[in-house]
Design a protein around this motif. Sequence first.
Motif, short mmCIF file in Angstrom:
data_model
loop_
_atom_site.label_atom_id
_atom_site.label_comp_id
_atom_site.label_asym_id
_atom_site.label_seq_id
_atom_site.Cartn_x
_atom_site.Cartn_y
_atom_site.Cartn_z
N GLY A 114 3.88 8.53 6.23
CA GLY A 114 2.66 9.08 5.67
C GLY A 114 2.93 9.90 4.42
O GLY A 114 2.14 9.87 3.47
N GLN A 115 4.03 10.62 4.42
CA GLN A 115 4.40 11.40 3.24
C GLN A 115 4.68 10.49 2.05
O GLN A 115 4.28 10.78 0.91
CB GLN A 115 5.62 12.26 3.56
CG GLN A 115 6.01 13.24 2.48
CD GLN A 115 7.26 14.02 2.84
OE1 GLN A 115 8.33 13.46 3.05
NE2 GLN A 115 7.13 15.33 2.95
N MET A 116 5.35 9.37 2.31
CA MET A 116 5.60 8.41 1.23
C MET A 116 4.29 7.83 0.70
O MET A 116 4.10 7.67 -0.51
CB MET A 116 6.50 7.28 1.74
CG MET A 116 7.92 7.71 2.04
SD MET A 116 8.92 6.30 2.61
CE MET A 116 10.48 7.13 2.94
N ALA A 117 3.37 7.53 1.62
CA ALA A 117 2.07 6.98 1.21
C ALA A 117 1.32 7.97 0.34
O ALA A 117 0.71 7.60 -0.67
CB ALA A 117 1.25 6.61 2.44
N LYS A 118 1.36 9.23 0.72
CA LYS A 118 0.66 10.26 -0.06
C LYS A 118 1.22 10.35 -1.46
O LYS A 118 0.47 10.50 -2.44
CB LYS A 118 0.79 11.61 0.65
CG LYS A 118 0.03 12.74 -0.02
CD LYS A 118 0.15 14.04 0.78
CE LYS A 118 -0.62 15.17 0.11
NZ LYS A 118 -0.49 16.44 0.88
N ALA A 119 2.55 10.25 -1.59
CA ALA A 119 3.18 10.29 -2.91
C ALA A 119 2.76 9.10 -3.77
O ALA A 119 2.72 9.19 -5.00
CB ALA A 119 4.70 10.33 -2.77
N LEU A 120 2.43 7.97 -3.11
CA LEU A 120 1.99 6.78 -3.84
C LEU A 120 0.49 6.79 -4.09
O LEU A 120 -0.03 5.86 -4.71
CB LEU A 120 2.37 5.52 -3.05
CG LEU A 120 3.87 5.26 -2.83
CD1 LEU A 120 4.06 3.96 -2.06
CD2 LEU A 120 4.63 5.24 -4.13
N GLY A 121 -0.20 7.81 -3.58
CA GLY A 121 -1.63 7.91 -3.80
C GLY A 121 -2.46 7.04 -2.88
O GLY A 121 -3.58 6.65 -3.25
N THR A 122 -1.94 6.75 -1.70
CA THR A 122 -2.69 5.92 -0.76
C THR A 122 -2.74 6.60 0.60
O THR A 122 -1.94 7.49 0.90
CB THR A 122 -2.06 4.53 -0.62
OG1 THR A 122 -2.89 3.70 0.18
CG2 THR A 122 -0.68 4.62 0.02
N ARG A 123 -3.69 6.19 1.43
CA ARG A 123 -3.82 6.73 2.77
C ARG A 123 -3.47 5.66 3.79
O ARG A 123 -3.69 4.47 3.56
CB ARG A 123 -5.25 7.23 3.02
CG ARG A 123 -5.64 8.45 2.20
CD ARG A 123 -7.03 8.92 2.60
NE ARG A 123 -7.41 10.14 1.91
CZ ARG A 123 -8.54 10.79 2.14
NH1 ARG A 123 -9.41 10.32 3.04
NH2 ARG A 123 -8.83 11.90 1.48
N LEU A 124 -2.95 6.12 4.92
CA LEU A 124 -2.57 5.19 5.98
C LEU A 124 -3.44 5.42 7.21
O LEU A 124 -3.85 6.54 7.48
CB LEU A 124 -1.10 5.39 6.36
CG LEU A 124 -0.07 5.19 5.25
CD1 LEU A 124 1.33 5.41 5.79
CD2 LEU A 124 -0.20 3.80 4.65
#
Length: 310
Positions: free
Chosen positions: A220-230
């Motif tokens: 989830g942290q990686m997704a947040k850095a990419l600007g997306t939600r999981l």
Amino acid sequence: MKDEFSLPPSSFSLLSSLWLHEPNAEVLSHARNELGLPAADPTDLASAYADVFLLNVYPYGAAFTDPSGELNGPSAQHVAALYEGHGYHPPELSEVGAADHVGLCLGFVAHRAIQRIEIGDFLSSFLEWAPVCCLAVEREPSAHAFYRSLAAITRDSLFRAHGASGKGQATSPANPTAIRNSQFAILDQPSDDEVRLHDLLRFFLTPARCGVFLSRSRLGQMAKALGTRLPFGSRFEVAEALFTAAGESEMTVALIDALEAEVAGWAREYRRWAEACPAWKPAAEMWLTRIAETTRQLAEMRQAAQESRP
């Protein structure tokens, strides 16, 4: 039996309890006085325990050693038989998911020490994966500071005991070719995109294959850095959503960057531990071999992503 412990058996019993249960105020007082763990509110730790050990980091040996990543397999059954043979029957054995829970293993260390039974052989196998599990807790983004400290103290205590046991060199370094042939060959086989994505996800979610543990919170942290939600779901579902979203938004290279940085962080710790605890060097080589293959896989993914750009 040698004096193999910088901590007395009672302290290993306390460590065991802290991995198995949410602590009350009395246990927390003992943890602070005996182990040097930070003060914490029992109410806060009740939810923090569930977050780290039930939702994110699975504290079972098979989660780190089985190439399938499945719990309660043959290795767990072997541990259960070992407990039975030594008369170790804690009530938690019927409460947790498998016998190779970190807390039960720590309790077994204390049990054998109290009985003055040589512990080096069990430590050698336990130490192949326990520090990696501890590191997963230490690196867990959502983990409470208390549990990060618990993991660090557990790891350091086991390293000291392992070094003192004189059994540290019993395990031979892993054979890189054998690891590659048995655990990575499927990634080299051509397949359609859907099957390959499934294979990649299983690879990155299996520590015995990739060398690291990626929790739902870390993904989830990686997704947040990419600007997306999981979405909320299983670890596999969360990982699938992350990889899919990265591909659809042309952020695959950025995701690879994040994965490479994560893998490098684990590798640094393995090398540091091997220097601090020479007895752990054979295990370090095994985990670093897995990480080397992961690095190779990420490099191939990067090349494929760059070649697919218009």
